[in-house]
Design an enzyme around this catalytic site. Sequence first.
Site, short mmCIF file in Angstrom:
data_model
loop_
_atom_site.label_atom_id
_atom_site.label_comp_id
_atom_site.label_asym_id
_atom_site.label_seq_id
_atom_site.Cartn_x
_atom_site.Cartn_y
_atom_site.Cartn_z
N CYS A 59 0.83 -1.21 0.00
CA CYS A 59 0.00 0.00 0.00
C CYS A 59 0.87 1.27 0.00
O CYS A 59 1.49 1.57 -1.00
CB CYS A 59 -0.99 -0.05 1.15
SG CYS A 59 -2.41 0.98 0.84
N HIS A 61 -3.33 -5.06 1.77
CA HIS A 61 -2.66 -5.29 3.07
C HIS A 61 -2.68 -6.77 3.46
O HIS A 61 -3.52 -7.16 4.28
CB HIS A 61 -3.39 -4.51 4.17
CG HIS A 61 -3.14 -3.05 4.18
ND1 HIS A 61 -2.25 -2.44 5.03
CD2 HIS A 61 -3.67 -2.05 3.44
CE1 HIS A 61 -2.24 -1.14 4.83
NE2 HIS A 61 -3.09 -0.87 3.87
N GLU A 120 -0.98 -8.31 5.54
CA GLU A 120 -0.73 -8.49 6.97
C GLU A 120 -2.02 -8.36 7.78
O GLU A 120 -2.05 -8.69 8.96
CB GLU A 120 0.33 -7.48 7.46
CG GLU A 120 -0.15 -6.05 7.71
CD GLU A 120 -0.41 -5.25 6.43
OE1 GLU A 120 -0.33 -5.82 5.32
OE2 GLU A 120 -0.70 -4.05 6.54
N1 GLN Z 1 -3.62 6.39 0.85
C1 GLN Z 1 -2.34 6.14 1.45
C2 GLN Z 1 -1.25 6.93 0.73
O1 GLN Z 1 -1.48 7.47 -0.30
C3 GLN Z 1 -2.01 4.67 1.43
C4 GLN Z 1 -3.03 3.92 2.26
C5 GLN Z 1 -2.49 2.69 2.92
O2 GLN Z 1 -1.29 2.46 3.02
N2 GLN Z 1 -3.40 1.90 3.43
O3 GLN Z 1 -0.16 6.98 1.20
#
Ligand code: GLN
Length: 198
Positions: free
Chosen positions: A78, A174, A176
């Site tokens: 992410c 994610h 995890e």
């Molecule tokens: N929206 C976040 C970003 O742009 C990422 C979201 C996340 O890691 N769950 O950094």
Amino acid sequence: MRIGVLALQGAFIEHEQVLARLGAEAVEVRLPRDLDGLDGLIIPGGESTTIGKLAVHYQLMEPLREMARTGKAMWGTCAGLIFMAKDVGRDQPLLGLMDVTVERNAFGRQVDSFEANLSIKGVDGDQPFHAIFIRAPLIEAVGKGVEVLARAEKNHRDVIVAARQGNLLVTSFHPELSSDDRFHRYFLQMAKAGLRTA
Ligand code: GLN
């Protein structure tokens, strides 16, 4: 196997717990010296702008790039994917390691977080992987050396949500946070392979 988890901000504890369950040693990384002796590194989800600013502040940018260049396995989930990317279409600190173009918050705002069952190349087992997306980015385009591992549906179109470039792995969801540890096993295999070629 000693795996670092970048612990500047975000969901690092959850990664540590999965690693411990799988018998790997998890090391919290906050300073360049914490990278010594690691076999791989996970960059967690959170807020990529914050993670980037803190990484600059703690002088981690070059040491992290160097670690990837030496062939050690590195996995961004992410915000970690965003931080590892070459291009996210806006100005923020990036490692620029993964030859991908990323769109941040591509699936909408926090309330639009969602879950999906994905089939993932190289992650074994017959069951699909239950993936949790939270304000997730998507991968708009990949360079030549990048292998697409998984796609998810957005507005009836398939978009890329997991990819690998040699020793580098990225997922927009994610792993995890689901009880399924196949993705972490896959990453540990990558870290092991890195040791053989090092
Ligand atoms: N929206 C976040 C970003 O742009 C990422 C979201 C996340 O890691 N769950 O950094």
